[in-house]
Design a protein around this motif. Structure first.
Motif, mmCIF file in Angstrom:
data_model
loop_
_atom_site.group_PDB
_atom_site.id
_atom_site.type_symbol
_atom_site.label_atom_id
_atom_site.label_comp_id
_atom_site.label_asym_id
_atom_site.label_seq_id
_atom_site.Cartn_x
_atom_site.Cartn_y
_atom_site.Cartn_z
ATOM 1 N N GLN A 46 40.792 114.327 52.297
ATOM 2 C CA GLN A 46 40.542 115.558 51.564
ATOM 3 C C GLN A 46 40.352 116.749 52.499
ATOM 4 N N GLU A 47 41.107 117.807 52.264
ATOM 5 C CA GLU A 47 40.897 119.065 52.970
ATOM 6 C C GLU A 47 40.126 119.974 52.034
ATOM 7 N N ILE A 48 39.040 120.531 52.504
ATOM 8 C CA ILE A 48 38.238 121.417 51.670
ATOM 9 C C ILE A 48 37.933 122.693 52.438
ATOM 10 N N CYS A 49 37.470 123.679 51.715
ATOM 11 C CA CYS A 49 37.057 124.935 52.334
ATOM 12 C C CYS A 49 35.625 124.747 52.843
ATOM 13 N N ILE A 50 35.459 124.798 54.146
ATOM 14 C CA ILE A 50 34.157 124.553 54.764
ATOM 15 C C ILE A 50 33.082 125.450 54.155
ATOM 16 N N GLU A 51 33.405 126.713 53.971
ATOM 17 C CA GLU A 51 32.429 127.690 53.498
ATOM 18 C C GLU A 51 31.915 127.385 52.094
ATOM 19 N N ASP A 52 32.648 126.563 51.325
ATOM 20 C CA ASP A 52 32.188 126.193 49.984
ATOM 21 C C ASP A 52 30.999 125.239 50.031
ATOM 22 N N TYR A 53 30.809 124.563 51.153
ATOM 23 C CA TYR A 53 29.766 123.537 51.237
ATOM 24 C C TYR A 53 28.770 123.741 52.365
ATOM 25 N N VAL A 54 29.170 124.481 53.391
ATOM 26 C CA VAL A 54 28.302 124.663 54.552
ATOM 27 C C VAL A 54 28.339 126.130 54.987
ATOM 28 N N ASP A 55 27.173 126.721 55.146
ATOM 29 C CA ASP A 55 27.069 128.071 55.708
ATOM 30 C C ASP A 55 26.797 127.904 57.202
ATOM 31 N N VAL A 56 27.875 127.952 57.991
ATOM 32 C CA VAL A 56 27.736 127.702 59.421
ATOM 33 C C VAL A 56 26.842 128.740 60.100
ATOM 34 N N ASN A 57 26.767 129.943 59.561
ATOM 35 C CA ASN A 57 25.883 130.957 60.151
ATOM 36 C C ASN A 57 24.420 130.553 60.032
ATOM 37 N N VAL A 58 24.054 129.965 58.896
ATOM 38 C CA VAL A 58 22.684 129.465 58.720
ATOM 39 C C VAL A 58 22.430 128.321 59.695
ATOM 40 N N GLY A 59 23.380 127.402 59.788
ATOM 41 C CA GLY A 59 23.243 126.280 60.720
ATOM 42 C C GLY A 59 23.110 126.736 62.157
ATOM 43 N N ARG A 60 23.925 127.719 62.525
ATOM 44 C CA ARG A 60 23.846 128.246 63.893
ATOM 45 C C ARG A 60 22.497 128.916 64.150
ATOM 46 N N GLU A 61 21.966 129.623 63.157
ATOM 47 C CA GLU A 61 20.643 130.246 63.328
ATOM 48 C C GLU A 61 19.581 129.201 63.626
ATOM 49 N N PHE A 62 19.619 128.083 62.897
ATOM 50 C CA PHE A 62 18.670 127.000 63.172
ATOM 51 C C PHE A 62 18.865 126.433 64.569
ATOM 52 N N ALA A 63 20.087 126.556 65.080
ATOM 53 C CA ALA A 63 20.409 126.061 66.425
ATOM 54 C C ALA A 63 20.271 127.173 67.470
ATOM 55 N N MET A 64 19.486 128.177 67.158
ATOM 56 C CA MET A 64 19.210 129.286 68.079
ATOM 57 C C MET A 64 20.492 129.996 68.511
ATOM 58 N N ASN A 65 21.449 130.070 67.582
ATOM 59 C CA ASN A 65 22.747 130.715 67.829
ATOM 60 C C ASN A 65 23.487 130.125 69.032
ATOM 61 N N ASN A 66 23.251 128.859 69.283
ATOM 62 C CA ASN A 66 23.902 128.147 70.377
ATOM 63 C C ASN A 66 24.919 127.186 69.772
ATOM 64 N N GLU A 67 26.198 127.495 69.925
ATOM 65 C CA GLU A 67 27.276 126.708 69.302
ATOM 66 C C GLU A 67 27.245 125.246 69.741
ATOM 67 N N GLU A 68 27.026 124.993 71.003
ATOM 68 C CA GLU A 68 26.994 123.611 71.501
ATOM 69 C C GLU A 68 25.848 122.824 70.847
ATOM 70 N N PHE A 69 24.694 123.448 70.749
ATOM 71 C CA PHE A 69 23.530 122.805 70.120
ATOM 72 C C PHE A 69 23.812 122.549 68.637
ATOM 73 N N TYR A 70 24.447 123.508 67.964
ATOM 74 C CA TYR A 70 24.795 123.340 66.552
ATOM 75 C C TYR A 70 25.751 122.161 66.372
ATOM 76 N N ARG A 71 26.757 122.072 67.220
ATOM 77 C CA ARG A 71 27.709 120.965 67.130
ATOM 78 C C ARG A 71 27.025 119.615 67.374
ATOM 79 N N GLU A 72 26.098 119.580 68.307
ATOM 80 C CA GLU A 72 25.346 118.340 68.557
ATOM 81 C C GLU A 72 24.490 117.972 67.350
#
Length: 163
Positions: A46-72
């Motif tokens: 299934q291909e879906i629109c990521i933004e429909d289920y995950v707000d990556v900006n919110v996730g990144r904020e929790f990860a201190m705006n560190n992309e590597e930390f967010y991915r981990e």
């Protein structure tokens, strides 16, 4: 190659093969099998629109705006999620609302951490109903939670594939 036993919970039998751990569950409940099969079948095709289920900006904020930390954080969420969802389904099947509430509490918190707020809200609702001992309500809404979880997993897997 070398095979040796590794330390895992009693319900799993593990061997290390060329530093790859292969886990085999000795006892599986029907709920565990259902969730694992649905995730494997649905997320792969299934291909879906990521933004429909995950707000990556919110996730990144929790990860201190560190992309590597967010991915981990996402990787850990994905690794631990299937097992915890299976445990929650098994607890609900048994009517163990204390264990169920605890497990959906973890799903709620971890989902919000990666930016899956809707899933977090759904898990919160079931956590509260579980604490009230409302088994019927939780059973009636468990499939919707599982469906949303599968979509979030798919979205996060797609996100990790992006550079």
């Amino acid at each position: 190659f070398v095979m040796k036993k590794c330390d895992k919970p009693k319900e799993e039998e593990c061997v290390a093969v060329d530093s790859t751990i292969i886990a085999k569950k000795v006892q599986e409940t029907s709920a565990e099998v259902k969730v694992e099969k649905r995730i494997a079948g649905d997320s792969a095709s299934q291909e879906i629109c990521i933004e429909d289920y995950v707000d990556v900006n919110v996730g990144r904020e929790f990860a201190m705006n560190n992309e590597e930390f967010y991915r981990e954080t996402i990787k850990i969420y994905l690794e631990e999620g299937v097992e915890k969802r299976a445990e929650a389904n098994a607890a609900l099947e048994k009517g163990d609302m204390i264990a169920y509430s605890t497990l959906v509490h973890m799903l709620k918190s971890n989902s919000r951490l990666v930016g899956a707020s809707r899933l977090g809200d759904m898990a919160y609702d079931l956590e509260m109903k579980g604490k009230e001992g409302d088994v019927d309500y939780c059973r009636a809404h468990q499939e919707a939670l599982t469906d949303e979880y599968i979509k979030v997993v798919t979205a996060l897997e797609q996100y990790l594939k992006k550079e």
